[in-house]
Scaffold this motif. Structure first.
Motif, PDB file in Angstrom:
ATOM      1  N   GLN A  23       0.847  -1.242  -0.005  1.00 53.20           N
ATOM      2  CA  GLN A  23      -0.042  -0.063  -0.019  1.00 53.20           C
ATOM      3  C   GLN A  23       0.794   1.290   0.112  1.00 53.20           C
ATOM      4  O   GLN A  23       0.441   2.224  -0.642  1.00 53.20           O
TER       5      GLN A  23
ATOM      6  N   VAL B 208      -6.656   1.641  -5.646  1.00 53.97           N
ATOM      7  CA  VAL B 208      -7.315   0.279  -5.568  1.00 53.97           C
ATOM      8  C   VAL B 208      -6.781  -0.649  -4.586  1.00 53.97           C
ATOM      9  O   VAL B 208      -6.068  -1.234  -4.673  1.00 53.97           O
ATOM     10  N   TYR B 209      -7.278  -0.279  -3.202  1.00 59.51           N
ATOM     11  CA  TYR B 209      -6.971  -1.461  -2.287  1.00 59.51           C
ATOM     12  C   TYR B 209      -8.077  -1.240  -1.260  1.00 59.51           C
ATOM     13  O   TYR B 209      -8.720  -0.211  -0.990  1.00 59.51           O
ATOM     14  N   GLU B 210      -8.006  -1.881  -0.075  1.00 58.05           N
ATOM     15  CA  GLU B 210      -8.981  -1.626   1.178  1.00 58.05           C
ATOM     16  C   GLU B 210     -10.250  -2.211   0.627  1.00 58.05           C
ATOM     17  O   GLU B 210     -10.464  -2.811  -0.355  1.00 58.05           O
ATOM     18  N   SER B 211     -11.422  -1.532   1.074  1.00 59.59           N
ATOM     19  CA  SER B 211     -12.697  -1.723   0.884  1.00 59.59           C
ATOM     20  C   SER B 211     -13.042  -1.446  -0.568  1.00 59.59           C
ATOM     21  O   SER B 211     -12.601  -0.309  -0.967  1.00 59.59           O
ATOM     22  N   SER B 212     -13.583  -2.583  -1.190  1.00 57.33           N
ATOM     23  CA  SER B 212     -13.904  -2.257  -2.893  1.00 57.33           C
ATOM     24  C   SER B 212     -14.962  -1.304  -2.900  1.00 57.33           C
ATOM     25  O   SER B 212     -15.376  -0.813  -3.971  1.00 57.33           O
TER      26      SER B 212
ATOM     27  N   ALA C  88      -3.135  -0.217  -8.209  1.00 59.70           N
ATOM     28  CA  ALA C  88      -3.691  -1.143  -7.231  1.00 59.70           C
ATOM     29  C   ALA C  88      -2.557  -1.930  -6.529  1.00 59.70           C
ATOM     30  O   ALA C  88      -1.545  -2.178  -7.090  1.00 59.70           O
ATOM     31  N   THR C  89      -2.716  -2.391  -5.333  1.00 57.21           N
ATOM     32  CA  THR C  89      -1.813  -3.392  -4.683  1.00 57.21           C
ATOM     33  C   THR C  89      -2.279  -4.867  -5.372  1.00 57.21           C
ATOM     34  O   THR C  89      -3.226  -4.923  -6.002  1.00 57.21           O
TER      35      THR C  89
ATOM     36  N   SER D  80      -5.390  -6.549  -4.148  1.00 53.61           N
ATOM     37  CA  SER D  80      -6.644  -6.036  -4.678  1.00 53.61           C
ATOM     38  C   SER D  80      -6.825  -6.237  -6.094  1.00 53.61           C
ATOM     39  O   SER D  80      -7.886  -6.632  -6.477  1.00 53.61           O
TER      40      SER D  80
ATOM     41  N   GLY E 274      -8.146  -9.823  -6.661  1.00 49.70           N
ATOM     42  CA  GLY E 274      -9.386 -10.311  -6.128  1.00 49.70           C
ATOM     43  C   GLY E 274     -10.530 -10.140  -7.342  1.00 49.70           C
ATOM     44  O   GLY E 274     -10.355  -9.458  -8.292  1.00 49.70           O
TER      45      GLY E 274
ATOM     46  N   LYS F 165     -13.472  -8.844  -7.175  1.00 49.38           N
ATOM     47  CA  LYS F 165     -13.982  -7.317  -7.935  1.00 49.38           C
ATOM     48  C   LYS F 165     -13.224  -6.815  -8.920  1.00 49.38           C
ATOM     49  O   LYS F 165     -13.865  -6.417  -9.827  1.00 49.38           O
ATOM     50  N   PHE F 166     -11.994  -6.678  -8.675  1.00 43.54           N
ATOM     51  CA  PHE F 166     -11.172  -6.030  -9.887  1.00 43.54           C
ATOM     52  C   PHE F 166     -11.088  -6.996 -11.121  1.00 43.54           C
ATOM     53  O   PHE F 166     -11.124  -6.321 -12.202  1.00 43.54           O
TER      54      PHE F 166
END
Length: 682
Positions: A292, A312-316, A342-343, A346, A349, A351-352
């Motif tokens: 991050q 793009v990290y933590e809560s989507s 983005a990390t 993420s 993940g 979502k991404f």
């Protein structure tokens, strides 16, 4: 306003229309309406990514447009916007305005209608036609720099052009223009506008000055990537970008830590953005970083190039709506670049990945410390639809992972540009340094544990296993880690560190790298002390050096504060790190480094040396102390096994020493060890 004051019809086709623009010519519209004037407007609908996907999959175009248009009219609270919409609604209700929506349909792709033409006619049949860059918005009509060509129908030189523009509009209105779809304005949205007009009967936009009062809220075209005026690429950075472009926008930049890989990558992205701009295509820029705090550093660098990226990290729930919205704008031609940082976690993940899989726009991937993406999970997540791929790493090869290394080169391409440490120092991109290896002999207890572990390692090697490619989770991998723990936590290192710190107790900008975990002990015994705690006690309490620990548990906000205090040069003398301050952390002021951890992973010591060699104002050289633990003389250890294991340590020290200003000191220090283990050829 003069044209409205004289005209009886106004036909306008434009990519983007806002109702608040009516304020600019409200007085003209009053006279226009009083004469029974009528307006026809063609504009682009505001379709998001989901709308476009639905149309591409065969859903009813009219239903999708109706849904999108009514969505734009819901939830508006701004009085000024509602006043403008109310006026639009009254014009529709009174028969003075008709609206249609246009978009591009080609090869199963939906695009924005971006043309901008307008035609006025008066009661005598004269016409004025215009075309140009401005949209029908406050910004387009007042605040922006725009150009508009105006043709008068009653002059011989302009008449043909004016009639051609009018004919173009009539073809549009009749939906006879190739590759365009022109749809009637949805009834449900029409009724909603009329309803707003009834709800706000007293809302009058009567003055141009009223509109201009709100000029600070005008949103101009999103900016494109461009380097700041104070930043010009160095010759080697320009060469790196050129070689990457020649390889069709694929490949690795293997540049020594501290030589400006980030800036070089952004120069490359700028070049790609400029090419796509000529093709009237947007760029989706995806930057991947392992941690991050590296994302935060990239955000600052991208902002310096004129674009605000989405982290793009933590809560989507924070970033998904922003990503979807900006991609939709890019698809419709309203945003030239979407920058996402983005990390790795993420990025991989679901979502991404779902967003990436739906993406059809030109995509460029920049992977910082790209070697981290070689694991099965990450490399399977790398988007196959990325046209441009740029890997950044001082050491692209993954240690002890030939498959992962091969897959990364298959995806990103070969090393297209390489800038080694020696060359970087020679050209002044990194500062020069002195290197002081310290040989630390293990004590009796450490030697006994070291010997026991080495004996077990020898059995694994005899069984056919190799320490060079041992699986970290295998029994051999465990034994190697434990043995590295013995050498890394060697008690004698603290005594040697004390002597070196005493000579620099008044100096600033010092980094101390500690061994990970706690000191290994024989099986069944309680683990030994934590080296970081011992170093903090030595530096802070015993020597009076202002120091602070910097570890993985240190919060992001605290890290920023610590780095700021460290860089001030009058607050914090030393940072004591464990498993941090390696990849990507930008601390150019660091001048003195103490390496207590004895990792044989080449990437780790390359990164740590790179932290210390970055250039900074007032810094002309760095100083590195490296503490190498060796068995007690006469220890009963198999000679060949011990020789094999010591090769890495000696290679590391020699690698550090040969580029230093005092290589002779390294040779003198290592000569007895190299002679004893027959390693003089290293």
């Amino acid at each position: 306003m003069p044209a409205f004051s004289a005209a009886t019809t106004y036909s306008r086709a434009v990519g983007y229309f806002t109702s608040t623009s009516l304020a600019l010519y409200a007085r003209g519209i009053e006279q226009f309406v009083a004469r029974g004037g009528s307006m026809r407007l063609i504009a682009s609908p505001h379709l998001d990514e989901g709308d476009i996907a639905d149309i591409s999959h065969g859903y009813s175009v009219r239903e999708v447009i109706a849904r999108a248009t009514i969505r734009e009219l819901e939830g508006i609270e701004n009085d000024r916007v509602l006043d403008g919409l109310g006026q639009v609604g009254r014009l529709i209700a009174d028969g003075h305005l008709d609206i249609k929506l246009a978009f591009v349909v080609r090869d199963n792709r939906i695009g924005i209608y971006h043309e901008k033409i307008g035609v006025f006619r008066d009661e005598y049949g004269d016409l004025v036609a215009f075309t140009g860059s401005s949209n029908e918005t406050l910004g387009g009509l007042v605040a922006n720099f725009e150009s508009v060509e105006v043709y008068r129908g009653w002059t011989q030189s302009d008449g043909a052009r004016a009639l051609r523009l009018e004919s173009d509009f009539e073809e549009l209105w009749a939906d006879r223009t190739p590759m365009l779809s022109v749809e009637p304005f949805p009834d449900i949205a029409r009724e909603r506008l009329i309803e707003i007009g009834r709800e706000r009967p007293n809302a009058v936009l009567t003055a141009r000055e009223d509109a201009l009062e709100h000029r600070p809220t005008v949103v101009t075209e999103p900016r494109r990537l461009a380097p700041p005026a104070t930043l010009a690429p160095r010759e080697y950075q320009r060469s790196a970008v050129e070689k990457w472009l020649r390889n069709r926008g694929r490949g690795f930049l293997a540049m020594a830590t501290g030589t400006g890989k980030t800036k070089t990558a952004l120069f490359a992205a700028t070049a790609v953005g400029n090419v796509l701009r000529e093709r009237e295509q947007p760029l989706i820029l995806l930057i991947l970083a392992p941690l991050q705090h590296l994302v935060d550093q990239w955000i600052a660098d991208v902002q310096a190039f004129g674009v605000t990226p989405i982290p793009v990290y933590e809560s989507s729930t924070r970033w998904v709506p922003l990503v979807e919205d900006q991609i939709a704008q890019a698809r419709l031609g309203q945003r030239p670049i979407v920058a996402l940082i983005a990390t790795n976690a993420s990025f991989a993940g679901s979502k991404f990945q779902e967003i990436l899989n739906r993406l059809t726009l030109p995509l460029m991937v920049i992977a910082d410390e790209a070697h981290n993406l070689g694991s099965p999970q990450y490399r399977a997540s790398l988007p196959a639809n990325a046209i441009f791929r740029l890997g950044l790493s001082a050491t692209p090869e993954r240690w002890h992972d030939e498959i992962g290394t091969h897959e990364l080169f298959e995806y990103f391409g070969p090393i297209v540009f390489e800038l080694g440490l020696g060359e970087a120092i020679e050209m002044g991109a990194l500062c020069r340094y002195t290197y002081h290896p310290r040989l630390i002999e293990l004590n009796a207890q450490e030697t006994e544990l070291y010997t026991d572990l080495t004996t077990k390692i020898a059995r694994c090697i005899a069984a056919g296993e190799s320490p060079d490619d041992a699986d970290p989770n295998s029994p051999l991998g465990f034994l190697l880690r434990e043995r590295a723990g013995v050498t890394g936590h060697a008690t004698g290192k603290l005594a040697a560190l004390r002597l070196d710190l005493e000579t620099h107790r008044s100096d600033w900008f010092q980094l101390i790298y500690c061994a990970e975990g706690t000191r290994p002990t024989p099986q069944g015994e309680e683990r030994g002390p934590n080296q970081l705690a011992e170093v903090m006690r030595l530096a802070g309490k015993e020597l009076g050096i202002s120091a602070h620990q910097y570890i993985s548990q240190t919060s992001r906000s605290d890290r920023k504060v610590l780095l700021r205090r460290f860089a001030s040069g009058n607050d914090l003398q030393a940072l004591v790190a464990m498993r941090c301050l390696d990849e990507g952390v930008d601390i150019p002021d660091a001048q003195i480094g103490y390496l207590l951890a004895s990792s044989s992973n080449p990437r780790q010591f390359v990164q740590r040396r790179g932290r210390l060699l970055r250039r900074a104002e007032g810094k002309d050289r760095a100083e590195i102390f490296d503490y190498l633990a060796v068995p007690k003389s006469g220890a009963p250890i198999d000679f060949d096994v011990e020789r094999t294991l010591l090769i890495r340590e000696i290679e590391r020290a020699n690698e550090f020493g040969k580029l230093s200003e005092n290589y002779g000191e390294t040779l003198d220090t290592l000569r007895p060890l190299r002679d004893k283990y027959h390693l003089m050829d290293l």
